[in-house]
Design an enzyme around this catalytic site. Structure first.
Site, PDB file in Angstrom:
ATOM      1  N   ASP A   9      -3.107  -1.828   0.534  1.00 33.63           N
ATOM      2  CA  ASP A   9      -1.936  -1.210  -0.096  1.00 33.63           C
ATOM      3  C   ASP A   9      -2.397  -0.031  -0.949  1.00 33.63           C
ATOM      4  O   ASP A   9      -3.289  -0.177  -1.783  1.00 33.63           O
ATOM      5  CB  ASP A   9      -1.227  -2.272  -0.953  1.00 33.63           C
ATOM      6  CG  ASP A   9       0.101  -1.786  -1.514  1.00 33.63           C
ATOM      7  OD1 ASP A   9       1.035  -2.592  -1.588  1.00 33.63           O
ATOM      8  OD2 ASP A   9       0.203  -0.602  -1.908  1.00 33.63           O
ATOM      9  N   ASP A 104       2.947   2.500   3.007  1.00 34.96           N
ATOM     10  CA  ASP A 104       1.621   2.520   2.375  1.00 34.96           C
ATOM     11  C   ASP A 104       0.965   1.158   2.351  1.00 34.96           C
ATOM     12  O   ASP A 104       0.107   0.880   1.523  1.00 34.96           O
ATOM     13  CB  ASP A 104       1.736   3.067   0.944  1.00 34.96           C
ATOM     14  CG  ASP A 104       2.297   2.049  -0.019  1.00 34.96           C
ATOM     15  OD1 ASP A 104       3.105   1.200   0.411  1.00 34.96           O
ATOM     16  OD2 ASP A 104       1.916   2.093  -1.203  1.00 34.96           O
ATOM     17  N   GLU A 105       1.347   0.313   3.288  1.00 36.82           N
ATOM     18  CA  GLU A 105       0.909  -1.076   3.221  1.00 36.82           C
ATOM     19  C   GLU A 105       0.775  -1.628   4.636  1.00 36.82           C
ATOM     20  O   GLU A 105       1.611  -1.342   5.483  1.00 36.82           O
ATOM     21  CB  GLU A 105       2.007  -1.818   2.457  1.00 36.82           C
ATOM     22  CG  GLU A 105       1.767  -3.220   2.135  1.00 36.82           C
ATOM     23  CD  GLU A 105       3.024  -3.844   1.507  1.00 36.82           C
ATOM     24  OE1 GLU A 105       3.147  -5.047   1.592  1.00 36.82           O
ATOM     25  OE2 GLU A 105       3.878  -3.113   0.980  1.00 36.82           O
TER      26      GLU A 105
HETATM   27  N1  DCP Z   1       9.126   3.225  -3.413  1.00 35.97           N
HETATM   28  C1  DCP Z   1      10.412   3.699  -3.645  1.00 35.97           C
HETATM   29  N2  DCP Z   1      11.313   2.939  -4.340  1.00 35.97           N
HETATM   30  C2  DCP Z   1      10.960   1.710  -4.797  1.00 35.97           C
HETATM   31  C3  DCP Z   1       9.673   1.191  -4.564  1.00 35.97           C
HETATM   32  C4  DCP Z   1       8.772   2.002  -3.858  1.00 35.97           C
HETATM   33  O1  DCP Z   1      10.728   4.808  -3.223  1.00 35.97           O
HETATM   34  N3  DCP Z   1      11.856   0.966  -5.487  1.00 35.97           N
HETATM   35  C5  DCP Z   1       8.158   4.088  -2.705  1.00 35.97           C
HETATM   36  C6  DCP Z   1       7.344   4.848  -3.711  1.00 35.97           C
HETATM   37  C7  DCP Z   1       6.021   4.152  -3.718  1.00 35.97           C
HETATM   38  C8  DCP Z   1       5.927   3.621  -2.312  1.00 35.97           C
HETATM   39  O2  DCP Z   1       7.262   3.328  -1.907  1.00 35.97           O
HETATM   40  O3  DCP Z   1       4.965   5.035  -4.049  1.00 35.97           O
HETATM   41  C9  DCP Z   1       5.087   2.372  -2.203  1.00 35.97           C
HETATM   42  O4  DCP Z   1       5.648   1.319  -2.972  1.00 35.97           O
HETATM   43  P1  DCP Z   1       4.766   0.284  -3.745  1.00 35.97           P
HETATM   44  O5  DCP Z   1       5.648  -0.840  -4.152  1.00 35.97           O
HETATM   45  O6  DCP Z   1       3.546  -0.059  -2.941  1.00 35.97           O
HETATM   46  O7  DCP Z   1       4.348   1.025  -5.094  1.00 35.97           O
HETATM   47  P2  DCP Z   1       3.249   2.105  -5.390  1.00 35.97           P
HETATM   48  O8  DCP Z   1       2.423   2.405  -4.197  1.00 35.97           O
HETATM   49  O9  DCP Z   1       3.905   3.283  -6.026  1.00 35.97           O
HETATM   50  O10 DCP Z   1       2.397   1.388  -6.495  1.00 35.97           O
HETATM   51  P3  DCP Z   1       1.330   0.188  -6.379  1.00 35.97           P
HETATM   52  O11 DCP Z   1       0.053   0.780  -6.848  1.00 35.97           O
HETATM   53  O12 DCP Z   1       1.833  -0.868  -7.301  1.00 35.97           O
HETATM   54  O13 DCP Z   1       1.281  -0.237  -4.956  1.00 35.97           O
HETATM   55 CA    CA Z   2       1.473   0.766  -2.935  1.00 35.62          CA
END
Ligand code: DCP
Ligand code: CA
Length: 405
Positions: A9, A104-105
């Protein structure tokens, strides 16, 4: 052979892509989602911004109040999609068994592929390094014998982390963690568990199954299994069913509305049964109609909440059918119903009782039908089909076999 599953992730994905493009943003509280004076919510927050309590889903106005110095970026989805494709391509170099779970996962089944790199640990390090070198992004990786433990491990390792849980260590790894760390446990389920005195996954894993079932129904069993690190879900490479549909061409074209609706009901129940069989939930329902002159239309509706019940699939299909037939008086040659936007994630926090009762009912019907055939249980609507289709071994024999996928 015990499996080795990786969950990979990317950290603060949208924000990190922006930071690669504009290195001045590195190390600062950054939010992607829009300008703070506009309506909208945070899509992604850098870890520096999270230190101020900012998180995805928070209104931008709140984020700006909590962290006035944060840098707000509107964002550009095409850019993130491009980064996502390059990320998945790197992962695919390590194992062909890749199941993307979002942009991203992904899960990767690396069983047997680790020897090229020395060990699974070294393999994960090589993967992280390539992602850093080629994309400038940080990935967190969890490695375990099943999906749920790999996922919990990657989450726990963030940011830029790597946790490997050895075979046999799954339960001891999960035991001390709060229940909220289990995927699928949202705020509601967490509170409900707390009400029962269950705060840690360890406590959950030793709570008698009948107690969990009496409070959470079928979800109770899932909770119990996950808490014990028991999860035999496979890594399903993309290409595995992205949609499920059933359709049929009538022997003679049909204008009779109740007959169309009865067929739609039958097909909806078949789709629903398959969906539940695969343990999936759907986001979209699509109706397909072919008129007597062979013109074919599809009409799609996106559900407010993912669903796997026959009733919701049918109700949605029926609405689409009615609105399609308002404009068209021609008779129908083929009718089909399908679902797409499939997810495996069970929303355990959706313990809303009506949805829950419906789920129980559908499961019970599936069990009876598996044993005695489709016609063992009929709703008022599909009974009409007795006059149209011949019955064979507890199933209706449609004029054309169902097509799917
Ligand atoms: N995303 C979004 N709205 C949300 C959650 C996520 O648009 N409510 C998008 C933005 C994030 C991406 O999806 O960058 C990936 O979500 P993640 O939950 O994996 O969160 P992040 O990658 O930002 O952070 P982490 O480091 O916790 O994985
Ligand atoms: Ca992420």
């Amino acid at each position: 052979m015990t499996r080795r599953i990786m969950h990979i992730d990317l950290d603060a994905f949208f924000v990190s892509v922006e930071q690669v493009e504009n290195p001045q943003l590195k190390g600062k509280p950054v939010v992607v989602g829009g300008r703070p004076d506009r309506r909208g919510v945070v899509a992604a927050a850098s870890y520096e911004a999270r230190a101020f309590g900012l998180h995805a889903g928070m209104p931008l106005a709140t984020a700006s109040r909590l962290c006035p110095q944060a840098i707000f970026i509107v964002g550009n989805f095409a850019k993130y999609r491009d980064a996502s494709q390059r990320f998945m391509a790197i992962l695919a170099d390590f194992s062909p068994y890749i199941e993307p779970m979002g942009l991203d996962e992904a899960y990767l089944d690396v069983t047997g592929f680790e020897s090229i790199h020395g060990s699974t640990h070294q393999m994960a390090q090589a993967m992280k390094q390539r992602i850093k070198d080629e994309l400038g992004l940080c990935a967190s990786v969890g490695i375990a014998s099943c999906k749920v433990v790999a996922k919990v491990a990657s989450e726990l390792s963030k940011p830029d982390g790597l946790i490997e849980v050895a075979g046999g260590e799954e339960r001891s790894f999960l035991t001390p963690l709060p229940t909220a760390k289990l995927p699928g446990i949202g705020k509601k389920a967490e509170q409900a568990l707390k009400g029962l005195g269950i705060v840690t996954i360890g406590k959950l894993s030793t709570t008698p199954l009948n107690i969990l079932k009496s409070h959470f129904g079928v979800s109770g069993e899932i909770l119990y299994r996950l808490a014990n690190g028991i999860d035999d879900r496979k890594v399903e490479p993309s290409g595995a069913a992205k949609s499920i549909s059933r359709e049929t061409t009538f022997a003679t074209d049909i204008q009779h509305r109740p007959q169309l609706e009865a067929t739609l009901r039958y097909l909806s129940e078949r789709v629903g049964g398959e969906l539940r069989q695969q343990d999936k939930q759907a986001r979209c329902v699509t109706l397909k109609l072919r008129y007597s002159d062979f013109t074919t239309i599809t009409r799609r509706h996106t559900l407010g909440q993912t669903a796997d019940s026959d009733q919701i699939i049918f109700d949605t299909g029926l609405k689409l059918l009615k609105s399609a037939l308002v404009r068209e008086k021609r008779s129908v040659r083929l009718i089909g119903i399908g679902v797409s936007g499939l997810t495996e994630a069970r929303q355990l926090d959706m313990l809303d009782s009506s949805a829950h009762r419906r789920e129980q009912l559908n499961k019970a019907i599936d069990r009876i039908r598996q044993k005695y055939g489709f016609t063992a249980i009929q709703t008022g609507r599909t009974l009409l089909l007795r006059d149209i289709f011949p019955e064979d071994d507890g199933d209706y024999t449609l004029h054309t076999p169902s097509l799917s996928r």
